[in-house]
Scaffold this active site. Structure first.
Site, PDB file in Angstrom:
ATOM      1  N   PHE A  47      41.535 112.975 -85.811  1.00 41.89           N
ATOM      2  CA  PHE A  47      41.784 111.545 -85.994  1.00 41.89           C
ATOM      3  C   PHE A  47      42.604 111.071 -84.807  1.00 41.89           C
ATOM      4  O   PHE A  47      43.779 111.410 -84.667  1.00 41.89           O
ATOM      5  CB  PHE A  47      42.525 111.229 -87.294  1.00 41.89           C
ATOM      6  CG  PHE A  47      42.710 109.745 -87.474  1.00 41.89           C
ATOM      7  CD1 PHE A  47      41.692 108.977 -88.021  1.00 41.89           C
ATOM      8  CD2 PHE A  47      43.859 109.099 -87.047  1.00 41.89           C
ATOM      9  CE1 PHE A  47      41.826 107.598 -88.149  1.00 41.89           C
ATOM     10  CE2 PHE A  47      44.008 107.729 -87.173  1.00 41.89           C
ATOM     11  CZ  PHE A  47      42.993 106.985 -87.726  1.00 41.89           C
ATOM     12  N   ASP A  52      47.397 114.978 -78.203  1.00 43.71           N
ATOM     13  CA  ASP A  52      47.650 113.760 -78.974  1.00 43.71           C
ATOM     14  C   ASP A  52      48.809 114.055 -79.919  1.00 43.71           C
ATOM     15  O   ASP A  52      48.629 114.630 -80.986  1.00 43.71           O
ATOM     16  CB  ASP A  52      46.394 113.364 -79.753  1.00 43.71           C
ATOM     17  CG  ASP A  52      46.592 112.097 -80.584  1.00 43.71           C
ATOM     18  OD1 ASP A  52      47.758 111.688 -80.803  1.00 43.71           O
ATOM     19  OD2 ASP A  52      45.591 111.520 -81.045  1.00 43.71           O
ATOM     20  N   LYS A  92      53.456 105.664 -82.460  1.00 45.37           N
ATOM     21  CA  LYS A  92      54.138 105.631 -83.749  1.00 45.37           C
ATOM     22  C   LYS A  92      55.661 105.651 -83.625  1.00 45.37           C
ATOM     23  O   LYS A  92      56.280 104.624 -83.440  1.00 45.37           O
ATOM     24  CB  LYS A  92      53.613 106.743 -84.649  1.00 45.37           C
ATOM     25  CG  LYS A  92      52.148 106.534 -85.046  1.00 45.37           C
ATOM     26  CD  LYS A  92      51.741 107.388 -86.198  1.00 45.37           C
ATOM     27  CE  LYS A  92      50.245 107.232 -86.499  1.00 45.37           C
ATOM     28  NZ  LYS A  92      49.847 105.886 -86.922  1.00 45.37           N
TER      29      LYS A  92
END
Length: 411
Positions: free
Chosen positions: A150, A235, A264
């Protein structure tokens, strides 16, 4: 009392939900709670009931809701200047780039806003590096990714997703990606060719259910990519910035990638901040006009992110995630081992866990709704799995309070 109403006023939840359902696209299916305020690891709904947040905005809120250092940094910058665009320099930008690069042990930063933007930027970086530096023939660059990944939901990113929900009906898809099983070094080795410009992986797959790869996988990927002159792009949007007990999850195997993709928690839950961080050689492939963002690297974002970097430099939050993470996983393991337990498996690292529930006890959504009724907020993923990722500032007694509610629901 924790998890109990603190107000006797009539519950307006249904009214707020009805308005949202009537006037917003239904691309999310939120739990039936309407949050009004939050502080630390606790959130309060419009009816005054408090909930323990064990999701932390998918790790965007590593430092808790309303963190005073971050709020004060934002307020101070709000009084000065919030946006210049990259048409002009501003006085926070250079320091942000220098300090984030130093935190990563890198040289150069390309700031964006959202995690998906940062992944798109990393993809463009790898391709341009492949053509300009490695010498891959035009339009032949290939990037190897892992199944069950994801990385976001843009058209290019869903082109290499294996999740039908994320991918279906959004074609035609962007070519240039090869998908291999996550955690399989042999499949990774076989996928690399002369036209491979990058390997893009999550050190821990978050949305897939907090999947930790086999020991040695990341170091093998690092070795393979180095030998084949391929960029290793990590990531760390969810796994990075303290979540796993280290600044970066790659550190658990002593691995330093060529490129970090961050987001984030970099914005502290205050506003979206993301970045691609790498060497001057790699990010030096860009020239003016070839990539950009109006809001990327804006003064407000840089001010907040600088405070995040300052907090991470102390190591305090990483240590707390490591210590509380050991406690979390010990308690979850005991729950899974209990007679008649509804917990089948537990995975994770630091203050991050994927908990597989016996499907006979309910779907992940149903378990999340039962926990909601107990005053605990979690989020399901993939059938009967729930994820636990509290703010790193959570008190141990509050974490135990939440785990006791989990026992009550699935034990």
């Amino acid at each position: 009392m924790n998890g109990e109403p603190v107000s006797s006023t009539e519950n307006p939840t249904a009214e707020f939900i009805a308005a949202a359902e009537a006037h917003s696209a239904h691309n999310y299916h939120p739990l039936p709670v309407v949050i009004a305020t939050a502080e630390g690891a606790w959130m309060t709904d419009v009816a005054g009931r408090r909930y323990l947040d064990l999701l932390a905005g998918y790790s965007a809120l590593n430092f808790g809701h309303g963190n005073r250092r971050l709020i004060d940094a934002a307020k101070a910058q709000l009084e000065r200047v919030t946006l210049t665009s990259r048409a002009f320099h501003h006085d926070v930008f250079g320091r942000f780039c220098a300090e984030l690069a130093a935190l990563c042990g890198m040289e150069t930063v390309l700031p964006m806003n959202t995690g998906a933007e940062a992944v798109e930027t990393a993809v463009k970086t790898a391709r341009k590096w492949g053509y300009r530096v490695k010498g891959v023939p035009d339009n032949m660059a290939k990037i190897v990714v892992a199944a069950d990944n994801f990385h976001g939901r843009t058209t290019t990113i869903v082109s290499f997703s294996t999740d039908p929900e994320a991918r279906a009906d959004f074609g035609p898809y962007t070519p240039g990606f090869e998908i291999v099983p996550y955690g399989d070094p042999t499949a990774m080795r076989n996928a690399l060719t002369e036209n491979t410009v990058a390997v893009l992986v999550e050190p821990i797959q978050g949305e897939a259910g907090v999947l930790v790869p086999p020991a040695g996988y990341l170091s093998t990927v690092r070795e393979l990519t180095r030998k084949r002159n391929v960029l290793f792009i990590a990531d760390e949007i969810q796994s990075g910035l303290g979540r796993t007990g280290r600044t970066f999850a790659c550190e658990h195997e002593g691995v330093v990638p060529d490129v970090y993709v961050l987001g984030k928690a970099l914005g502290g839950g205050v506003l979206p901040v993301s970045a691609v961080v790498s060497s001057a050689e790699v990010l030096g492939v860009f020239r003016p006009g070839e990539h950009g963002s109006t809001f990327g690297g804006n003064p407000l974002a840089c001010a907040v992110a600088l405070e995040v970097i300052a907090m991470l430099r102390t190591g305090e939050h990483q240590q707390r995630a490591a210590e509380l993470g050991e406690h979390l996983h010990r308690e979850l393991a005991a729950l899974a081992a209990g007679a008649g337990s509804g917990v089948q498996r537990v995975r994770g690292r630091g203050l991050w866990a994927g908990v597989d529930i016996d499907p006979a006890r309910g779907t992940g959504r149903q378990i999340s709704e039962r926990l909601l009724a107990e005053g605990v907020l979690v989020k399901d993923t993939h059938g009967s799995t729930i994820r636990i990722a509290p703010p790193l500032v959570i008190a141990e007694e509050d974490l135990d309070w939440g785990l006791e509610r989990l026992r009550r629901v699935v034990g």
